[in-house]
Write a protein that holds these residues in place. Structure first.
Motif, PDB file in Angstrom:
ATOM      1  N   MET A   1       0.843  -1.184   0.000  1.00  0.00           N
ATOM      2  CA  MET A   1       0.000   0.000   0.000  1.00  0.00           C
ATOM      3  C   MET A   1       0.878   1.233   0.000  1.00  0.00           C
ATOM      4  SD  MET A   1      -3.188  -0.700   2.475  1.00  0.00           S
ATOM      5  CE  MET A   1      -4.206  -2.097   2.064  1.00  0.00           C
ATOM      6  N   LEU A   2       0.431   2.235  -0.755  1.00  0.00           N
ATOM      7  CA  LEU A   2       1.151   3.500  -0.824  1.00  0.00           C
ATOM      8  C   LEU A   2       0.418   4.528   0.016  1.00  0.00           C
ATOM      9  CD1 LEU A   2       3.282   5.422  -2.055  1.00  0.00           C
ATOM     10  CD2 LEU A   2       1.754   5.687  -4.030  1.00  0.00           C
ATOM     11  N   TYR A   3       1.117   5.129   0.974  1.00  0.00           N
ATOM     12  CA  TYR A   3       0.567   6.228   1.772  1.00  0.00           C
ATOM     13  C   TYR A   3       1.255   7.498   1.311  1.00  0.00           C
ATOM     14  CZ  TYR A   3      -0.217   9.317   5.777  1.00  0.00           C
ATOM     15  OH  TYR A   3      -0.540  10.389   6.575  1.00  0.00           O
ATOM     16  N   ALA A   4       0.473   8.408   0.729  1.00  0.00           N
ATOM     17  CA  ALA A   4       1.041   9.634   0.166  1.00  0.00           C
ATOM     18  C   ALA A   4       0.213  10.842   0.582  1.00  0.00           C
ATOM     19  CB  ALA A   4       1.098   9.519  -1.362  1.00  0.00           C
ATOM     20  N   PRO A   5       0.531  11.420   1.735  1.00  0.00           N
ATOM     21  CA  PRO A   5      -0.196  12.612   2.188  1.00  0.00           C
ATOM     22  C   PRO A   5       0.327  13.870   1.506  1.00  0.00           C
ATOM     23  CG  PRO A   5       1.464  12.011   3.798  1.00  0.00           C
ATOM     24  CD  PRO A   5       1.521  10.964   2.718  1.00  0.00           C
ATOM     25  N   THR A   6      -0.460  14.930   1.567  1.00  0.00           N
ATOM     26  CA  THR A   6      -0.061  16.200   0.977  1.00  0.00           C
ATOM     27  C   THR A   6       0.520  17.149   2.024  1.00  0.00           C
ATOM     28  OG1 THR A   6      -0.725  17.888  -0.623  1.00  0.00           O
ATOM     29  CG2 THR A   6      -2.262  17.454   1.195  1.00  0.00           C
ATOM     30  N   HIS A   7       0.960  18.294   1.549  1.00  0.00           N
ATOM     31  CA  HIS A   7       1.539  19.352   2.372  1.00  0.00           C
ATOM     32  C   HIS A   7       0.438  20.099   3.126  1.00  0.00           C
ATOM     33  CE1 HIS A   7       3.869  22.904   3.386  1.00  0.00           C
ATOM     34  NE2 HIS A   7       3.034  23.646   2.694  1.00  0.00           N
ATOM     35  N   ARG A   8       0.744  20.530   4.340  1.00  0.00           N
ATOM     36  CA  ARG A   8      -0.153  21.398   5.104  1.00  0.00           C
ATOM     37  C   ARG A   8       0.471  22.774   5.213  1.00  0.00           C
ATOM     38  NH1 ARG A   8      -1.980  16.291   4.920  1.00  0.00           N
ATOM     39  NH2 ARG A   8      -3.823  15.939   6.176  1.00  0.00           N
ATOM     40  N   ASP A   9      -0.223  23.795   4.718  1.00  0.00           N
ATOM     41  CA  ASP A   9       0.288  25.160   4.797  1.00  0.00           C
ATOM     42  C   ASP A   9       0.426  25.629   6.240  1.00  0.00           C
ATOM     43  OD1 ASP A   9       0.401  25.501   2.039  1.00  0.00           O
ATOM     44  OD2 ASP A   9      -1.694  26.144   1.940  1.00  0.00           O
ATOM     45  N   TYR A  10      -0.366  25.070   7.124  1.00  0.00           N
ATOM     46  CA  TYR A  10      -0.377  25.523   8.513  1.00  0.00           C
ATOM     47  C   TYR A  10       0.628  24.768   9.398  1.00  0.00           C
ATOM     48  CZ  TYR A  10      -3.489  21.484   9.061  1.00  0.00           C
ATOM     49  OH  TYR A  10      -4.029  20.222   9.040  1.00  0.00           O
ATOM     50  N   GLU A  11       1.471  23.920   8.809  1.00  0.00           N
ATOM     51  CA  GLU A  11       2.504  23.218   9.572  1.00  0.00           C
ATOM     52  C   GLU A  11       3.878  23.614   9.052  1.00  0.00           C
ATOM     53  OE1 GLU A  11       1.664  19.054   9.238  1.00  0.00           O
ATOM     54  OE2 GLU A  11       0.114  19.116  10.769  1.00  0.00           O
ATOM     55  N   ALA A  12       4.832  23.759   9.954  1.00  0.00           N
ATOM     56  CA  ALA A  12       6.178  24.189   9.572  1.00  0.00           C
ATOM     57  C   ALA A  12       6.942  23.096   8.830  1.00  0.00           C
ATOM     58  CB  ALA A  12       6.954  24.621  10.812  1.00  0.00           C
ATOM     59  N   GLY A  13       6.729  21.876   9.193  1.00  0.00           N
ATOM     60  CA  GLY A  13       7.425  20.749   8.564  1.00  0.00           C
ATOM     61  C   GLY A  13       6.501  19.561   8.528  1.00  0.00           C
ATOM     62  N   TRP A  14       7.053  18.426   8.102  1.00  0.00           N
ATOM     63  CA  TRP A  14       6.207  17.247   7.997  1.00  0.00           C
ATOM     64  C   TRP A  14       6.343  16.350   9.203  1.00  0.00           C
ATOM     65  CZ3 TRP A  14       7.209  11.974   5.641  1.00  0.00           C
ATOM     66  CH2 TRP A  14       6.026  11.230   5.605  1.00  0.00           C
ATOM     67  N   THR A  15       5.220  16.122   9.856  1.00  0.00           N
ATOM     68  CA  THR A  15       5.116  15.124  10.906  1.00  0.00           C
ATOM     69  C   THR A  15       4.003  14.183  10.465  1.00  0.00           C
ATOM     70  OG1 THR A  15       5.718  16.736  12.595  1.00  0.00           O
ATOM     71  CG2 THR A  15       4.652  14.717  13.351  1.00  0.00           C
ATOM     72  N   PRO A  16       4.305  12.905  10.267  1.00  0.00           N
ATOM     73  CA  PRO A  16       3.242  11.994   9.829  1.00  0.00           C
ATOM     74  C   PRO A  16       2.034  12.057  10.755  1.00  0.00           C
ATOM     75  CG  PRO A  16       5.367  10.920   9.693  1.00  0.00           C
ATOM     76  CD  PRO A  16       5.589  12.231  10.406  1.00  0.00           C
ATOM     77  N   ARG A  17       0.871  12.074  10.164  1.00  0.00           N
ATOM     78  CA  ARG A  17      -0.371  12.195  10.919  1.00  0.00           C
ATOM     79  C   ARG A  17      -0.858  10.838  11.402  1.00  0.00           C
ATOM     80  NH1 ARG A  17      -1.737  17.231  10.497  1.00  0.00           N
ATOM     81  NH2 ARG A  17      -3.766  16.843  11.448  1.00  0.00           N
ATOM     82  N   LEU A  18      -0.095   9.812  11.078  1.00  0.00           N
ATOM     83  CA  LEU A  18      -0.429   8.450  11.493  1.00  0.00           C
ATOM     84  C   LEU A  18       0.708   7.875  12.319  1.00  0.00           C
ATOM     85  CD1 LEU A  18      -1.672   7.016   8.078  1.00  0.00           C
ATOM     86  CD2 LEU A  18      -3.083   7.360  10.101  1.00  0.00           C
ATOM     87  N   ASP A  19       0.376   6.973  13.222  1.00  0.00           N
ATOM     88  CA  ASP A  19       1.395   6.164  13.884  1.00  0.00           C
ATOM     89  C   ASP A  19       1.696   5.034  12.903  1.00  0.00           C
ATOM     90  OD1 ASP A  19       2.840   4.274  15.316  1.00  0.00           O
ATOM     91  OD2 ASP A  19       1.723   4.614  17.176  1.00  0.00           O
ATOM     92  N   LEU A  20       2.686   5.266  12.070  1.00  0.00           N
ATOM     93  CA  LEU A  20       2.974   4.342  10.977  1.00  0.00           C
ATOM     94  C   LEU A  20       3.439   2.977  11.465  1.00  0.00           C
ATOM     95  CD1 LEU A  20       4.614   6.947   8.640  1.00  0.00           C
ATOM     96  CD2 LEU A  20       2.434   5.791   8.263  1.00  0.00           C
ATOM     97  N   ALA A  21       4.195   2.957  12.552  1.00  0.00           N
ATOM     98  CA  ALA A  21       4.658   1.678  13.096  1.00  0.00           C
ATOM     99  C   ALA A  21       3.462   0.837  13.542  1.00  0.00           C
ATOM    100  CB  ALA A  21       5.620   1.910  14.252  1.00  0.00           C
ATOM    101  N   ALA A  22       2.518   1.477  14.234  1.00  0.00           N
ATOM    102  CA  ALA A  22       1.326   0.750  14.693  1.00  0.00           C
ATOM    103  C   ALA A  22       0.491   0.276  13.511  1.00  0.00           C
ATOM    104  CB  ALA A  22       0.493   1.643  15.614  1.00  0.00           C
ATOM    105  N   LEU A  23       0.363   1.127  12.495  1.00  0.00           N
ATOM    106  CA  LEU A  23      -0.409   0.738  11.318  1.00  0.00           C
ATOM    107  C   LEU A  23       0.241  -0.448  10.613  1.00  0.00           C
ATOM    108  CD1 LEU A  23      -2.780   1.242   9.396  1.00  0.00           C
ATOM    109  CD2 LEU A  23      -1.303   2.844   8.148  1.00  0.00           C
TER     110      LEU A  23
END
Length: 200
Positions: A1-23
């Motif tokens: 499976m490919l997880y490809a989120p987009t950019h958030r203008d209201y965030e300074a950098g990228w922090t995954p919005r999912l607990d990827l290890a748990a997923l």
């Protein structure tokens, strides 16, 4: 499976919005989770470094072209990224993870109500997403119907000759009648997915 989120203008950098290890743990050993951060972010400072080392996911943030990743994936999990429109042409399952829909819609603006016209199941929490991905909800009849409606609306002209029609009409001034006809969505044969191409 490919997880490809987009950019958030209201965030300074990228922090995954999912607990990827748990997923990845919940999806099990038979599932490879490809994760692609938005190209705005520098891969050297990726928050995926630790997970990449553990082998739980594959960080494909710096891999180009993204089209290869789409072809390699049996399904796409995204949020509001335009990759959903390209991926829909493959007629493979799409799942929307929209935990911050209201905030994103307000700060960035949207062209249509993705919650009402999604190309597949929508999850608002990680628990909902896990439930969709660990059952057949991501590829069941309801998901296929939603994808078909989405493809008819957004992929009508993407039959492999769209750019040719634009060049011939806009730049060469040819009449519409002389352009290659659009192949209806229902008559197209998308590339087979990995599961179809290499059944276990």
């Amino acid at each position: 499976m490919l997880y490809a989120p987009t950019h958030r203008d209201y965030e300074a950098g990228w922090t995954p919005r999912l607990d990827l290890a748990a997923l990845a743990d919940r999806l099990g050993e038979d599932t490879v989770l490809l994760v692609r951060g938005h190209y705005f972010y520098d891969g050297a400072s990726s928050p995926l470094t630790g997970l990449r080392r553990s082998g739980r996911i594959v960080d494909v943030s710096s891999y180009d072209p993204v089209e290869d990743l789409c072809l390699a994936a049996d399904a796409l999990v995204t949020d509001y990224s335009s990759i959903m429109f390209d991926y829909a042409n493959l007629d493979r399952p799409l799942v929307i993870y929209a935990d911050d829909w209201e905030t994103y819609r307000t700060t960035r603006g949207v062209y249509f109500d993705l919650m009402a016209e999604a190309p597949g199941p929508v999850a608002r929490t990680q628990e909902e997403l896990t439930g969709i991905l660990t059952t057949d909800a991501w590829r069941d009849e309801g998901a296929a119907k939603a994808r078909a409606v989405f493809r008819r609306r957004f992929c009508e002209y993407d039959d492999g000759r769209a750019a040719e029609r634009v060049v011939r009409r806009v730049f060469l001034g040819q009449d519409e009648e002389s352009l290659p006809p659009v192949l209806p969505v229902e008559e197209r044969t998308p590339a087979p997915g990995p599961e179809e191409a290499c059944p276990s």
